[in-house]
Write a protein that holds these residues in place. Structure first.
Motif, PDB file in Angstrom:
ATOM      1  N   TRP A 171     -59.539  -9.413  22.625  1.00 43.71           N
ATOM      2  CA  TRP A 171     -58.223  -9.081  23.183  1.00 43.71           C
ATOM      3  C   TRP A 171     -58.118  -9.585  24.623  1.00 43.71           C
ATOM      4  O   TRP A 171     -59.097  -9.575  25.375  1.00 43.71           O
ATOM      5  N   LYS A 172     -56.934  -9.994  25.000  1.00 45.69           N
ATOM      6  CA  LYS A 172     -56.630 -10.283  26.401  1.00 45.69           C
ATOM      7  C   LYS A 172     -55.880  -9.077  26.959  1.00 45.69           C
ATOM      8  O   LYS A 172     -54.875  -8.654  26.373  1.00 45.69           O
ATOM      9  N   GLU A 220     -44.846 -12.603  21.527  1.00 45.54           N
ATOM     10  CA  GLU A 220     -45.994 -13.360  22.037  1.00 45.54           C
ATOM     11  C   GLU A 220     -46.633 -12.656  23.232  1.00 45.54           C
ATOM     12  O   GLU A 220     -47.810 -12.817  23.509  1.00 45.54           O
ATOM     13  N   MET A 221     -45.809 -11.889  23.925  1.00 48.52           N
ATOM     14  CA  MET A 221     -46.268 -11.173  25.113  1.00 48.52           C
ATOM     15  C   MET A 221     -47.214 -10.029  24.743  1.00 48.52           C
ATOM     16  O   MET A 221     -48.218  -9.786  25.408  1.00 48.52           O
ATOM     17  N   TYR A 222     -46.889  -9.292  23.656  1.00 48.10           N
ATOM     18  CA  TYR A 222     -47.668  -8.111  23.265  1.00 48.10           C
ATOM     19  C   TYR A 222     -48.276  -8.325  21.887  1.00 48.10           C
ATOM     20  O   TYR A 222     -47.598  -8.216  20.868  1.00 48.10           O
ATOM     21  N   LYS A 223     -49.581  -8.627  21.861  1.00 44.90           N
ATOM     22  CA  LYS A 223     -50.272  -8.889  20.596  1.00 44.90           C
ATOM     23  C   LYS A 223     -50.875  -7.620  19.991  1.00 44.90           C
ATOM     24  O   LYS A 223     -51.130  -7.565  18.783  1.00 44.90           O
ATOM     25  N   GLU A 245     -52.139  -8.919  27.058  1.00 47.31           N
ATOM     26  CA  GLU A 245     -51.441  -8.966  25.778  1.00 47.31           C
ATOM     27  C   GLU A 245     -51.485  -7.617  25.055  1.00 47.31           C
ATOM     28  O   GLU A 245     -51.080  -7.504  23.907  1.00 47.31           O
TER      29      GLU A 245
END
Length: 510
Positions: A56-57, A220-223, A60
């Motif tokens: 995970w980033k 795309e911002m919140y995975k 994100e």
């Protein structure tokens, strides 16, 4: 990527269920977390593990809580675990940030102004319709508008829909009048260029639903999305969550249906209860829903946990099955205190006895004022206790609830005997205002039928929510719990009270 020792360290000191939850970082996950079971710890360690070991980033990840205080606490805990950059917000704060980002792109102007106080527009709406209202009326209307919006009830639908609900209106403010003022409020507010808290979420739902570019950028911002206190999510918040996720299954929800106590504000436990059915694998490649139950209560001793379990065990027909908690709390002074039950002649006698008991325990040197809380079902029940504390010159903090709003007032008597004030004071609070709090010693007072459950609870559903409210009150106590009620309001009263029906068989079995 952190070293293996760092990853292993994230899992240190977690119990087996917490560890399982922390390591489950893919697919739809539901964590049913009982009172005192360390859900915030579990959530933060899960995020940390996902970032260290799951690829995970942090930027994100979106973690959604229900209060700004909880958001700050989660952010602080993540930073202690070496994780920074995670998006931790309330639903409203996340939506506001998104609106501020996308409004100029979509509309081409600055975002509208945020109105934090509905009352000024409500007063003006009342003038338009020549309806006389006082401050209490205006607050009631404000609460109704908030309820309608979080329940996705439009101004046009409000009157017809609310007629079918068990909501109580003042005689001088019938549904049709409130409906008119709701519509006029919305018109006035919009003409003046304001949006309220609920509008922010509605704006983002509309933008994401109608603008593909906005939807794509947000997704795309919140995975990875985590939602805390999911039993309290409203239809409005759930709609926003659906927009964020679309077809993504990378969502983790955390909650406990047995702690659903805010349905009058639009909260609905059905989303938590239906989560596994909603995310059941339907296509090849869909990961199965993973359910983890946290049942080890690290807050409360065995007698308190036993009482909490018994209160839910006696629930009415049609209720969902609750978790059965196990006490994992340390034994204070190597001694377990039984729950104490007391019956008093009237409210004043109850207040005097409770305040005297607190004074004695403080003087014993075992406890400080901040260790104590007196909890009641409604605000007015606190008045007699407040008077007793003032008479004895004992500091207290008063927490009253008006629906979901909490007004806090500190009272510190001018006495040289009081060495510590504010943070080290006895807490007087209504039950709705104590969710998420804990105290070493709790006095649950005024537990008579009509107060608990409240007389306004008419349907079985309402009564079961009252039972859950009592459960929440019981599970605020860490070491000692005192339960009491008074037979009458005052000396000479013609009405005699009975103890809460929720304690039948329990009280006599003390």
């Amino acid at each position: 990527m952190k070293q293996k020792s760092d990853v292993a360290g994230i899992l240190d000191f977690l119990d087996p269920e917490q560890r399982q939850a922390a390591q489950t970082v893919e697919g739809p996950v539901i964590i049913v977390a009982g009172a005192g079971t360390g859900k915030t710890r579990t959530i933060t360690h899960r995020i940390a593990y996902g970032c260290h070991a799951g690829g995970w980033k942090p930027n994100e990840v979106l973690a959604v809580t229900f209060t700004s205080k909880a958001a700050r606490e989660m952010q602080e805990r993540l930073e202690l675990l070496g994780i920074s950059g995670v998006n931790v917000y309330t639903f409203h704060a996340a939506a506001l940030k998104q609106m501020q980002l996308f409004w100029p792109k979509v509309v081409g102007t600055l975002p509208p102004k945020l109105e934090t106080n509905k009352l000024v527009h409500i007063y003006d709406a009342a003038k338009v319709h020549q309806v006389e209202i006082n401050q209490a009326d205006a607050r009631f209307i404000s609460d109704e508008i908030s309820f309608a919006k979080v329940s996705l009830i439009s101004t046009a639908e409000y009157e017809d829909m609310v007629k079918n609900m068990n909501r109580i209106f003042p005689e001088h403010l019938p549904i049709r009048i409130v409906a008119k003022l709701y519509e006029e409020y919305d018109n006035i507010k919009s003409r003046r260029g304001f949006v309220d808290f609920e509008d922010i979420i509605l704006v983002m739902i509309h933008m994401i639903s109608t603008r593909k570019a906005v939807a794509k950028e947000i997704r795309e911002m919140y995975k990875h999305i985590i939602v805390d206190e999911y039993q309290d999510v409203s239809p409005l918040a759930q709609s926003l969550l659906n927009c964020w996720l679309s077809t993504s299954r990378e969502v983790c929800v955390v909650g406990d249906p047995s702690q659903t106590i805010y349905s009058f504000t639009g909260a609905n436990p059905k989303y938590l209860l239906d989560f596994e059915r909603k995310y059941k694998a339907k296509r090849a490649g869909d990961s199965a829903v993973q359910r983890i139950e946290l049942i080890r209560d690290y807050r409360s001793t065995d007698p308190i946990v036993g009482l909490a379990n018994n209160i839910l065990k006696l629930r009415g027909p049609g209720s969902f099955p609750p978790l059965k908690l196990i006490s994992a709390a340390k034994n204070y002074n190597s001694k377990l205190f039984p729950v104490e039950y007391n019956e008093y002649f009237d409210d004043q006698a109850e207040a005097q006895a409770v305040v005297q008991k607190i004074e004695e325990l403080i003087k014993s040197g075992q406890y400080r004022p901040g260790d104590f809380a007196i909890l009641t079902r409604i605000n007015v029940q606190l008045d007699v206790f407040e008077t007793s504390f003032k008479n004895r010159k004992i500091s207290y903090t008063l927490k009253k609830s008006k629906n979901a709003l909490i007004n806090e007032v500190d009272y510190s008597p001018p006495s040289e005997e009081v060495k510590e004030v504010a943070t080290n004071t006895v807490t007087l609070a209504s039950l709705h205002s104590t969710k998420g709090l804990e105290f070493t010693c709790v006095f649950l007072c005024g537990l008579s039928d009509g107060n608990m459950p409240i007389s306004k609870a008419r349907t079985q559903e309402d009564i079961e929510e009252e039972r859950r409210l009592l459960y929440v009150g019981v599970t605020r106590a860490k070491q000692r719990l005192f339960m009491s009620f008074a037979r009458q309001k005052a000396a000479g009263s013609m009405h005699t009270r009975q103890r809460s029906r929720f304690l039948d068989t329990i009280w006599s079995a003390k």
